[in-house]
Design an enzyme around this catalytic site. Structure first.
Site, PDB file in Angstrom:
ATOM      1  CD  GLU A   1     -12.649  33.109  11.382  1.00  0.00           C
ATOM      2  OE1 GLU A   1     -13.339  32.767  10.385  1.00  0.00           O
ATOM      3  OE2 GLU A   1     -12.999  32.880  12.559  1.00  0.00           O
TER       4      GLU A   1
ATOM      5  CB  THR B   1     -13.848  31.125   4.665  1.00  0.00           C
ATOM      6  OG1 THR B   1     -14.612  32.047   5.457  1.00  0.00           O
ATOM      7  CG2 THR B   1     -14.783  30.546   3.597  1.00  0.00           C
TER       8      THR B   1
ATOM      9  CE  LYS C   1     -17.493  29.271  12.058  1.00  0.00           C
ATOM     10  NZ  LYS C   1     -16.819  29.957  10.938  1.00  0.00           N
TER      11      LYS C   1
ATOM     12  CB  SER D   1     -21.535  42.307   9.562  1.00  0.00           C
ATOM     13  OG  SER D   1     -22.595  41.381   9.747  1.00  0.00           O
TER      14      SER D   1
END
Length: 205
Positions: free
Chosen positions: A40, A69, A129, A179
């Site tokens: 993504e 996003t 999600k 991350s």
């Protein structure tokens, strides 16, 4: 096999947010070599459309490339024009979802409650999600999958290598990882073998 069916076979979906464009090819190659089959790329990243196009060109038929996003209809258009195969949002906007459904592109909106899950599913969401997932924890997924077992859940937000299995075991179809997976030190050092090894650790290999 449809894009949605392929996504359901991807337990880990790396979320590439604001990664350096010049290192994006190396990052995606390392993820693929580690066993990733869907990524993504968030639309708030610099050169997001270029990264989507290049990944699709390089990994045609081997890697699903989606856009994250996706907050507006304009974001939808930008992502779809770049070729994004699925769209993800951190929130549930019924207008944006309806637009994506009309365009026949799988859309995964962000939800936080059972009511939002049902509304999104009824409006045509490919899956939902759960975000931010770590705030609710895997126990929430297990509980909600009882009455809402027909709704597929992608979980994103605060998940680590140590906790990823608990979310999948609780009933999540896939886990989005940012991350915590694509760690800063791997990117800064261009340690692509290290990133591939990290992926294998997340996948349990």
């Amino acid at each position: 096999m449809s894009v949605l069916d392929q996504l359901k076979d991807c337990p880990i979906i790396p979320v590439l947010r604001k990664i350096p464009y010049e290192k994006s090819a190396g990052i995606i190659q390392a993820l693929y070599e580690g066993g990733i089959r869907a990524v993504e790329i968030t639309m708030d990243s610099e050169n997001a459309e270029a990264m989507i196009r290049e990944a699709l060109d390089r990994f045609s038929g081997k890697l699903l490339v989606g856009a994250g996003t996706v907050l507006t209809i304009a974001d939808c258009d930008r992502a779809m024009d770049a070729g994004a195969q699925f769209l993800v949002a951190p929130n549930f906007n019924s207008d944006v979802l309806a637009y994506a459904v009309e365009k026949n592109v799988p859309f995964i909106p962000g939800v936080f409650t059972p009511s939002e899950m049902v509304l999104a599913d009824q409006a045509g969401a490919a899956m939902v999600k759960l975000f931010p997932a770590s705030t609710l924890g895997p126990g929430f997924i297990k509980d909600v999958k009882g009455p809402l077992g027909h709704i597929d859940i992608l979980t994103t937000g605060g998940i680590t290598k140590e906790t990823v299995k608990s979310y999948l075991d609780a009933g999540a179809v896939s886990v989005g990882a940012g991350s915590a997976l694509v760690r800063k030190e791997f990117v800064e050092r261009e340690d692509w073998p290290g990133l591939s090894a990290e992926v294998r650790g997340w996948l349990g290999g």
